[in-house]
Scaffold this motif. Structure first.
Motif, PDB file in Angstrom:
ATOM      1  N   ASP A  79      14.113  74.965  63.252  1.00 40.23           N
ATOM      2  CA  ASP A  79      14.135  73.793  62.387  1.00 40.23           C
ATOM      3  C   ASP A  79      14.764  72.613  63.118  1.00 40.23           C
ATOM      4  O   ASP A  79      15.597  72.779  64.016  1.00 40.23           O
ATOM      5  N   ARG A 138      15.990  72.405  57.440  1.00 37.29           N
ATOM      6  CA  ARG A 138      15.982  73.675  56.714  1.00 37.29           C
ATOM      7  C   ARG A 138      16.618  73.535  55.327  1.00 37.29           C
ATOM      8  O   ARG A 138      16.065  73.979  54.326  1.00 37.29           O
ATOM      9  N   ALA A 141      12.020  80.341  55.253  1.00 39.58           N
ATOM     10  CA  ALA A 141      12.837  79.151  55.500  1.00 39.58           C
ATOM     11  C   ALA A 141      14.300  79.481  55.792  1.00 39.58           C
ATOM     12  O   ALA A 141      15.011  78.685  56.414  1.00 39.58           O
ATOM     13  N   ALA A 154       9.929  68.026  55.869  1.00 34.66           N
ATOM     14  CA  ALA A 154       8.997  69.033  55.353  1.00 34.66           C
ATOM     15  C   ALA A 154       9.427  69.485  53.965  1.00 34.66           C
ATOM     16  O   ALA A 154      10.607  69.761  53.737  1.00 34.66           O
ATOM     17  N   GLU A 155       8.466  69.541  53.033  1.00 36.08           N
ATOM     18  CA  GLU A 155       8.782  69.920  51.655  1.00 36.08           C
ATOM     19  C   GLU A 155       7.684  70.827  51.098  1.00 36.08           C
ATOM     20  O   GLU A 155       6.505  70.624  51.384  1.00 36.08           O
ATOM     21  N   LYS A 210      14.554  71.441  48.058  1.00 39.40           N
ATOM     22  CA  LYS A 210      13.322  71.091  47.350  1.00 39.40           C
ATOM     23  C   LYS A 210      12.680  72.336  46.734  1.00 39.40           C
ATOM     24  O   LYS A 210      12.133  72.303  45.632  1.00 39.40           O
ATOM     25  N   ILE A 241      10.287  74.055  61.033  1.00 35.18           N
ATOM     26  CA  ILE A 241      10.538  73.256  59.836  1.00 35.18           C
ATOM     27  C   ILE A 241      10.874  71.844  60.301  1.00 35.18           C
ATOM     28  O   ILE A 241      11.983  71.589  60.801  1.00 35.18           O
ATOM     29  N   TYR A 292      14.519  71.479  52.961  1.00 37.75           N
ATOM     30  CA  TYR A 292      13.379  72.259  52.464  1.00 37.75           C
ATOM     31  C   TYR A 292      13.840  73.206  51.353  1.00 37.75           C
ATOM     32  O   TYR A 292      13.200  73.302  50.289  1.00 37.75           O
ATOM     33  N   LEU A 351       4.833  75.289  55.405  1.00 43.51           N
ATOM     34  CA  LEU A 351       5.589  75.799  56.557  1.00 43.51           C
ATOM     35  C   LEU A 351       4.645  76.140  57.704  1.00 43.51           C
ATOM     36  O   LEU A 351       3.566  76.703  57.490  1.00 43.51           O
TER      37      LEU A 351
END
Length: 303
Positions: free
Chosen positions: A164, A169, A156, A227-228, A175, A223, A172, A219
């Motif tokens: 991304d 990014r 990431a 997205a998580e 998180k 990204i 993500y 992933l």
């Protein structure tokens, strides 16, 4: 010899004969009891004679609700249940008095190849006591989680590896930083039994329990916004037992169970068999053909 003496001698001989007959009857009775007792010992699986080859059948629920740790191994079933020393172990389960603690040790879940965490095999298990195997499973479970987290963070944070969408990014990574390792905990299991529809003979049993937490990076090539990563319980998990697995020996360890890919170490001469509906802890679910897959409506907890 006087007549009175003759009568006394005859009487004494008569008493002696009666005593001998009574003694023979007692000996015969005791022999019959010994035979009966021996038969009962064989049926129950007792090894009072010291014969290490005597068979002992243990019902599944008797094993699951024993008040001591028993290790069960969920192994790779790709080889039609033909286990060898190179058979890989995916989960190490510890079951004690109806509680199950499941350790995910499946190295296939690691995002990238890494020689630092080798797959756990039956060959490895043969060198370890149950206590040592549990300790290794605990360490592997945490090591695999840490490796998954490290790989996700590396991917990431590398623009050359993943493009991304705006803000995706950092969202993500924020998180990802909130996710902390949760050691597997013991949860209550439930034993469900099914018959063939024509008798009360059980032909299938299931162990149902709540699964532990699993990490997913979510992933892909890009990204995407929103997205998580996820780290959540898998909800209800079910292990089915449909065919008794008679003891198989791998590197002097005897394994058995009622599923080709869910086995436990046994003592020589032991086999695990189905329960019956009268057994405590067993839930009567009726005919096996009525079993249908159903979606779990319960919400999984996420972090």
């Amino acid at each position: 010899m006087k007549k009175s003496h003759i009568i006394a001698l005859v009487s004494a001989l008569g008493v002696l004969v009666v005593a001998i007959i009574a003694t023979l009857l007692i000996v015969k009775h005791n022999d019959n009891q010994t035979v009966a007792t021996g038969q009962e010992s064989n049926i129950s699986g007792s090894n009072s004679t010291g014969d290490s080859n005597s068979n002992k059948q243990i019902k599944l629920s008797q094993v699951l609700y024993a008040k001591k740790d028993r290790v069960w191994l969920h192994v790779d079933s790709s080889d039609n249940g033909n286990i060898t020393r190179n058979t890989e172990i995916n989960y190490v389960d510890v079951i004690n008095n109806g509680k199950i603690t499941s350790y995910d040790v499946d190295t296939m879940e690691i995002l990238t190849d890494d020689d630092d965490i080798d797959a756990l095999t039956l060959k490895d298990a043969s060198k370890l006591s149950d206590k040592q195997l549990i300790a290794k499973a605990k360490k592997m479970n945490k090591d695999i989680f840490n490796k998954q987290m490290a790989d996700a963070k590396e991917s990431a944070t590398n623009p050359d590896e993943l493009e991304d969408e705006p803000g995706a990014r950092q969202h993500y990574l924020d998180k990802l930083s909130q996710i902390k390792y949760k050691a597997p905990k013991a949860v209550t299991l439930k034993v469900k039994a099914y018959d063939n529809g024509t008798s009360k003979d059980i032909v299938k049993e299931e162990i149902e329990n709540t699964g532990n937490y699993h990490f997913k990076s979510e992933l892909e090539d890009v990204i995407y916004a929103g997205a998580e990563p996820t780290y959540k319980s898998s909800g209800k998990e079910t292990t089915s037992f449909e065919q008794p697995v008679y003891p198989r020996i791998v590197d002097n360890d005897v394994y058995g169970g009622i599923s080709q890919n869910y086995i436990t170490r046994l003592k020589k001469g032991e086999t695990i068999i189905f329960d019956n509906y009268k057994d405590k802890h067993v839930h009567n679910m009726g005919e096996a053909d009525d079993v249908e897959d159903s979606e779990d409506d319960s919400d999984s907890e996420e972090y």
